[in-house]
Design a protein around this motif. Structure first.
Motif, PDB file in Angstrom:
ATOM      1  N   PRO A   1      18.724  16.982   0.556  1.00  0.00           N
ATOM      2  CA  PRO A   1      19.419  15.946  -0.220  1.00  0.00           C
ATOM      3  C   PRO A   1      18.732  14.578  -0.133  1.00  0.00           C
ATOM      4  O   PRO A   1      18.782  13.799  -1.076  1.00  0.00           O
ATOM      5  CB  PRO A   1      20.809  15.885   0.397  1.00  0.00           C
ATOM      6  N   ASP A   2      18.089  14.278   1.011  1.00  0.00           N
ATOM      7  CA  ASP A   2      17.385  13.005   1.113  1.00  0.00           C
ATOM      8  C   ASP A   2      16.213  12.949   0.143  1.00  0.00           C
ATOM      9  O   ASP A   2      15.942  11.904  -0.450  1.00  0.00           O
ATOM     10  CB  ASP A   2      16.868  12.798   2.542  1.00  0.00           C
ATOM     11  N   THR A   3      15.540  14.069  -0.048  1.00  0.00           N
ATOM     12  CA  THR A   3      14.416  14.123  -0.979  1.00  0.00           C
ATOM     13  C   THR A   3      14.894  13.923  -2.413  1.00  0.00           C
ATOM     14  O   THR A   3      14.285  13.185  -3.189  1.00  0.00           O
ATOM     15  CB  THR A   3      13.685  15.464  -0.850  1.00  0.00           C
ATOM     16  N   VAL A   4      16.008  14.544  -2.748  1.00  0.00           N
ATOM     17  CA  VAL A   4      16.563  14.400  -4.103  1.00  0.00           C
ATOM     18  C   VAL A   4      16.991  12.959  -4.342  1.00  0.00           C
ATOM     19  O   VAL A   4      16.736  12.392  -5.404  1.00  0.00           O
ATOM     20  CB  VAL A   4      17.742  15.379  -4.300  1.00  0.00           C
ATOM     21  N   LYS A   5      17.614  12.349  -3.355  1.00  0.00           N
ATOM     22  CA  LYS A   5      18.051  10.957  -3.482  1.00  0.00           C
ATOM     23  C   LYS A   5      16.839  10.035  -3.654  1.00  0.00           C
ATOM     24  O   LYS A   5      16.853   9.132  -4.490  1.00  0.00           O
ATOM     25  CB  LYS A   5      18.837  10.559  -2.235  1.00  0.00           C
ATOM     26  N   PHE A   6      15.777  10.289  -2.891  1.00  0.00           N
ATOM     27  CA  PHE A   6      14.554   9.487  -3.003  1.00  0.00           C
ATOM     28  C   PHE A   6      13.937   9.629  -4.388  1.00  0.00           C
ATOM     29  O   PHE A   6      13.537   8.646  -4.998  1.00  0.00           O
ATOM     30  CB  PHE A   6      13.552   9.925  -1.918  1.00  0.00           C
TER      31      PHE A   6
END
Length: 47
Positions: A2-7
């Motif tokens: 999810p952090d990658t998607v948010k970034f």
């Protein structure tokens, strides 16, 4: 993950904002106006 998607979403938003701003500036340039500024008589006198 999810952090990658948010970034990726944040970077995509920033890229879109920059691209949109550049597009707007290129398609809607500012209007040119003539500026008339009188000179004082002291500046016109030769010494």
């Amino acid at each position: 993950m999810p952090d990658t998607v948010k970034f990726v979403l944040v970077v995509g938003f920033l890229v879109g904002a920059v691209y949109g701003s550049a597009w707007a500036l290129s398609h809607f340039p500012p209007e040119q106006t003539e500026i008339v500024k009188p000179l004082p008589s002291e500046k016109l006198r030769a010494k």
